[in-house]
Scaffold this active site. Structure first.
Site, PDB file in Angstrom:
ATOM      1  N   HIS A 136       0.826  -1.221   0.000  1.00  0.00           N
ATOM      2  CA  HIS A 136       0.000   0.000   0.000  1.00  0.00           C
ATOM      3  C   HIS A 136       0.854   1.263   0.000  1.00  0.00           C
ATOM      4  CE1 HIS A 136      -3.766  -2.328   1.653  1.00  0.00           C
ATOM      5  NE2 HIS A 136      -3.525  -2.555   0.379  1.00  0.00           N
TER       6      HIS A 136
ATOM      7  N   CYS B 219       4.422  13.219  -7.484  1.00  0.00           N
ATOM      8  CA  CYS B 219       3.780  14.291  -8.241  1.00  0.00           C
ATOM      9  C   CYS B 219       2.678  13.705  -9.119  1.00  0.00           C
ATOM     10  CB  CYS B 219       4.825  14.998  -9.100  1.00  0.00           C
ATOM     11  SG  CYS B 219       4.107  16.222 -10.197  1.00  0.00           S
TER      12      CYS B 219
ATOM     13  N   CYS C  50       5.222  20.162  -6.657  1.00  0.00           N
ATOM     14  CA  CYS C  50       6.425  19.506  -7.175  1.00  0.00           C
ATOM     15  C   CYS C  50       7.478  20.563  -7.521  1.00  0.00           C
ATOM     16  CB  CYS C  50       6.060  18.706  -8.419  1.00  0.00           C
ATOM     17  SG  CYS C  50       7.431  17.917  -9.251  1.00  0.00           S
TER      18      CYS C  50
ATOM     19  N   GLY D 130      -2.125  -8.829  12.775  1.00  0.00           N
ATOM     20  CA  GLY D 130      -2.642  -7.468  12.929  1.00  0.00           C
ATOM     21  C   GLY D 130      -3.418  -6.918  11.759  1.00  0.00           C
TER      22      GLY D 130
HETATM   23  C1  BJW Z   1      -4.103  -6.142  16.637  1.00  0.00           C
HETATM   24  C2  BJW Z   1      -3.668  -5.422  17.694  1.00  0.00           C
HETATM   25  C3  BJW Z   1      -2.497  -5.865  18.287  1.00  0.00           C
HETATM   26  C4  BJW Z   1      -5.417  -4.470  17.073  1.00  0.00           C
HETATM   27  N1  BJW Z   1      -1.879  -6.932  17.792  1.00  0.00           N
HETATM   28  N2  BJW Z   1      -3.478  -7.200  16.164  1.00  0.00           N
HETATM   29  C5  BJW Z   1     -12.866  -7.469  -4.457  1.00  0.00           C
HETATM   30  C6  BJW Z   1     -14.042  -7.586  -3.759  1.00  0.00           C
HETATM   31  C7  BJW Z   1     -14.581  -6.480  -3.101  1.00  0.00           C
HETATM   32  C8  BJW Z   1     -13.956  -5.243  -3.142  1.00  0.00           C
HETATM   33  C9  BJW Z   1     -12.787  -5.129  -3.837  1.00  0.00           C
HETATM   34  C10 BJW Z   1     -12.256  -6.225  -4.482  1.00  0.00           C
HETATM   35  N3  BJW Z   1     -11.091  -5.835  -5.086  1.00  0.00           N
HETATM   36  C11 BJW Z   1     -10.895  -4.531  -4.829  1.00  0.00           C
HETATM   37  C12 BJW Z   1     -11.910  -4.076  -4.081  1.00  0.00           C
HETATM   38  C13 BJW Z   1     -12.050  -2.673  -3.607  1.00  0.00           C
HETATM   39  C14 BJW Z   1     -11.169  -2.329  -2.452  1.00  0.00           C
HETATM   40  C15 BJW Z   1     -11.583  -3.153  -1.239  1.00  0.00           C
HETATM   41  O1  BJW Z   1     -10.948  -4.093  -0.832  1.00  0.00           O
HETATM   42  N4  BJW Z   1     -12.653  -2.756  -0.592  1.00  0.00           N
HETATM   43  C16 BJW Z   1     -13.116  -3.478   0.607  1.00  0.00           C
HETATM   44  C17 BJW Z   1     -13.292  -2.485   1.742  1.00  0.00           C
HETATM   45  C18 BJW Z   1     -14.350  -4.247   0.259  1.00  0.00           C
HETATM   46  N5  BJW Z   1      -9.752  -2.501  -2.744  1.00  0.00           N
HETATM   47  C19 BJW Z   1      -9.070  -1.618  -3.436  1.00  0.00           C
HETATM   48  O2  BJW Z   1      -9.601  -0.639  -3.921  1.00  0.00           O
HETATM   49  C20 BJW Z   1      -7.586  -1.902  -3.646  1.00  0.00           C
HETATM   50  N6  BJW Z   1      -7.258  -1.781  -5.014  1.00  0.00           N
HETATM   51  C21 BJW Z   1      -7.487  -2.758  -5.900  1.00  0.00           C
HETATM   52  O3  BJW Z   1      -7.916  -3.838  -5.573  1.00  0.00           O
HETATM   53  O4  BJW Z   1      -7.149  -2.438  -7.201  1.00  0.00           O
HETATM   54  C22 BJW Z   1      -7.707  -3.198  -8.271  1.00  0.00           C
HETATM   55  C23 BJW Z   1      -8.912  -2.436  -8.772  1.00  0.00           C
HETATM   56  C24 BJW Z   1      -8.743  -1.167  -9.283  1.00  0.00           C
HETATM   57  C25 BJW Z   1      -9.833  -0.455  -9.758  1.00  0.00           C
HETATM   58  C26 BJW Z   1     -11.100  -1.007  -9.664  1.00  0.00           C
HETATM   59  C27 BJW Z   1     -11.271  -2.288  -9.124  1.00  0.00           C
HETATM   60  C28 BJW Z   1     -10.155  -3.004  -8.677  1.00  0.00           C
HETATM   61  C29 BJW Z   1      -6.757  -0.851  -2.926  1.00  0.00           C
HETATM   62  C30 BJW Z   1      -6.886  -0.905  -1.443  1.00  0.00           C
HETATM   63  C31 BJW Z   1      -6.076   0.221  -0.790  1.00  0.00           C
HETATM   64  C32 BJW Z   1      -6.285   0.286   0.704  1.00  0.00           C
HETATM   65  N7  BJW Z   1      -5.691   1.471   1.225  1.00  0.00           N
HETATM   66  C33 BJW Z   1      -5.685   1.717   2.657  1.00  0.00           C
HETATM   67  C34 BJW Z   1      -5.146   3.140   2.908  1.00  0.00           C
HETATM   68  C35 BJW Z   1      -3.620   3.187   2.680  1.00  0.00           C
HETATM   69  C36 BJW Z   1      -3.067   4.550   2.911  1.00  0.00           C
HETATM   70  C37 BJW Z   1      -3.182   5.024   4.339  1.00  0.00           C
HETATM   71  O5  BJW Z   1      -2.573   4.437   5.265  1.00  0.00           O
HETATM   72  O6  BJW Z   1      -3.870   6.016   4.525  1.00  0.00           O
HETATM   73  O7  BJW Z   1      -4.855   0.734   3.306  1.00  0.00           O
HETATM   74  S1  BJW Z   1      -7.264   1.459   3.441  1.00  0.00           S
HETATM   75  C38 BJW Z   1      -6.615   0.787   4.927  1.00  0.00           C
HETATM   76  O8  BJW Z   1      -7.061  -0.600   5.082  1.00  0.00           O
HETATM   77  C39 BJW Z   1      -5.095   0.717   4.733  1.00  0.00           C
HETATM   78  C40 BJW Z   1      -4.769  -0.635   5.310  1.00  0.00           C
HETATM   79  O9  BJW Z   1      -3.524  -1.088   4.796  1.00  0.00           O
HETATM   80  C41 BJW Z   1      -5.946  -1.480   4.894  1.00  0.00           C
HETATM   81  C42 BJW Z   1      -6.121  -2.724   5.703  1.00  0.00           C
HETATM   82  O10 BJW Z   1      -6.408  -2.447   7.040  1.00  0.00           O
HETATM   83  P1  BJW Z   1      -5.747  -3.296   8.218  1.00  0.00           P
HETATM   84  O11 BJW Z   1      -4.290  -3.118   8.206  1.00  0.00           O
HETATM   85  O12 BJW Z   1      -6.248  -4.666   8.179  1.00  0.00           O
HETATM   86  O13 BJW Z   1      -6.297  -2.493   9.516  1.00  0.00           O
HETATM   87  P2  BJW Z   1      -7.709  -2.647  10.264  1.00  0.00           P
HETATM   88  O14 BJW Z   1      -7.873  -1.442  11.084  1.00  0.00           O
HETATM   89  O15 BJW Z   1      -8.791  -3.028   9.357  1.00  0.00           O
HETATM   90  O16 BJW Z   1      -7.469  -3.916  11.211  1.00  0.00           O
HETATM   91  C43 BJW Z   1      -6.538  -3.901  12.282  1.00  0.00           C
HETATM   92  C44 BJW Z   1      -6.535  -5.285  12.891  1.00  0.00           C
HETATM   93  O17 BJW Z   1      -5.548  -5.306  13.911  1.00  0.00           O
HETATM   94  C45 BJW Z   1      -7.865  -5.663  13.559  1.00  0.00           C
HETATM   95  O18 BJW Z   1      -8.257  -6.961  13.122  1.00  0.00           O
HETATM   96  C46 BJW Z   1      -7.540  -5.682  15.054  1.00  0.00           C
HETATM   97  O19 BJW Z   1      -8.258  -6.685  15.774  1.00  0.00           O
HETATM   98  C47 BJW Z   1      -6.070  -5.985  15.016  1.00  0.00           C
HETATM   99  N8  BJW Z   1      -5.312  -5.509  16.171  1.00  0.00           N
HETATM  100  N9  BJW Z   1      -4.581  -4.352  17.900  1.00  0.00           N
HETATM  101  C48 BJW Z   1      -2.444  -7.567  16.706  1.00  0.00           C
HETATM  102  N10 BJW Z   1      -1.999  -5.196  19.358  1.00  0.00           N
HETATM  103 ZN    ZN Z   2       6.166  16.999 -11.033  1.00  0.00          ZN
END
Ligand code: BJW
Ligand code: ZN
Length: 247
Positions: free
Chosen positions: A122, A130, A150, A190
């Protein structure tokens, strides 16, 4: 922590027998460093609508708002350090023959903890890109203005992270695919497993026979496919696995 010793031992044994371990991490591994997760109580998506701050459409509509969100997180990240879970993952890399760490995190804490083979699927919040010329540079230590431009072409800069509806970087996806195909064990820690494509990685790995270890205090989307589930914080569970691997 409610994790049983025999489950720690089972995870350690899987890892010790593996020739190729692939780890997949999410925001939860940085929670104990003080970095907020996205979902759940106190998560980043409670304060902001993700459509506003984490989509290209949101950025086009109001880039200042998006930069306020990212600049606040960039400032906060300067004060945080890796925790015991990050260090344990760096140690596991040294204990097994082959290791790849795929992270969804943009905070750079795995590299700071000494992990070497890291794929940031990600992107990175440390880097700016840019929107006009595509030029990228590290800006981790800079205080950026509310609308950074930029230096090369005058275009608008954006954080070099992957937003919803954007493709993941091709080189990162190719390297991740290779690791998922080749690993004997996938160590997930996580992550809620709700964001694609990362949410599918453990399923792909388990389909070709890899064992799946899931470290998460709460149930996750990986719970149905895990071989071993460890329901505790990664900052405690991962160091306990390392100790058991060395024993
Ligand atoms: C602990 C703890 C401790 C607490 N120890 N654990 C197929 C089906 C349906 C939808 C889609 C699909 N394909 C694509 C999509 C759309 C979309 C998607 O997935 N949507 C879903 C919400 C349904 N995906 C995308 O758009 C992706 N692109 C893509 O697939 O491109 C192809 C495409 C292009 C055009 C059209 C169609 C397809 C891109 C996804 C980008 C995600 N970006 C983010 C932001 C990044 C920048 C930023 O940081 O601001 O990434 S969103 C956010 O969620 C971030 C994270 O990396 C990501 C995942 O979250 P994560 O890390 O799992 O965090 P949490 O908060 O959800 O969970 C934390 C966990 O920790 C919990 O379980 C706690 O219990 C646990 N925890 N304390 C261990 N101490
Ligand atoms: Zn530029």
């Amino acid at each position: 922590m409610v994790v049983r010793d025999e489950d720690i031992a089972a995870a350690a044994n899987l890892l010790k027998q593996a020739t190729y371990v692939c780890a997949l991490t999410g925001a939860g591994v940085s929670a104990e460093s003080g970095v907020p997760t996205f979902r759940g109580g106190g998560g980043l998506w409670e304060g902001e609508r993700l459509e506003d701050v984490a989509t290209p459409q949101g950025f086009r509509a109001d880039p200042k708002r998006v930069w306020r969100f990212y600049n606040a997180r960039r400032r906060q990240l300067r004060a945080v350090r890796p925790n015991a879970g990050h260090y344990a993952l760096a140690e596991i890399e040294r204990l097994v023959p082959r290791f790849t760490l795929i992270t969804q995190n943009v905070d750079g804490l795995h590299q700071l903890a000494g992990s070497r083979n890291v794929i940031e699927i990600h992107g990175s919040i440390r880097t700016v890109r840019c929107v006009t010329c595509g030029g990228e540079r590290d800006a981790a230590d800079e205080d950026l203005p509310e609308l950074p431009m930029c230096e090369r072409c005058g275009g608008l800069l954006r954080p070099a992270v992957v937003w919803f509806h954007e493709m993941l970087p091709q080189d990162a996806m190719a390297a991740a695919d290779e690791a998922i195909e080749a690993c004997d064990v996938m160590l997930v820690a996580g992550t809620s497993g709700v964001v694609q494509p990362a949410a599918s990685f453990a399923i792909w790995a388990s389909r070709h026979g890899a064992g799946v270890i899931d470290v998460n205090p709460d149930p996750s989307a990986f719970t149905p496919v895990h071989t071993v589930g460890l329901a505790g914080p990664s900052g405690e569970v991962l160091p306990a696995i390392v100790e058991a691997m060395k024993a």
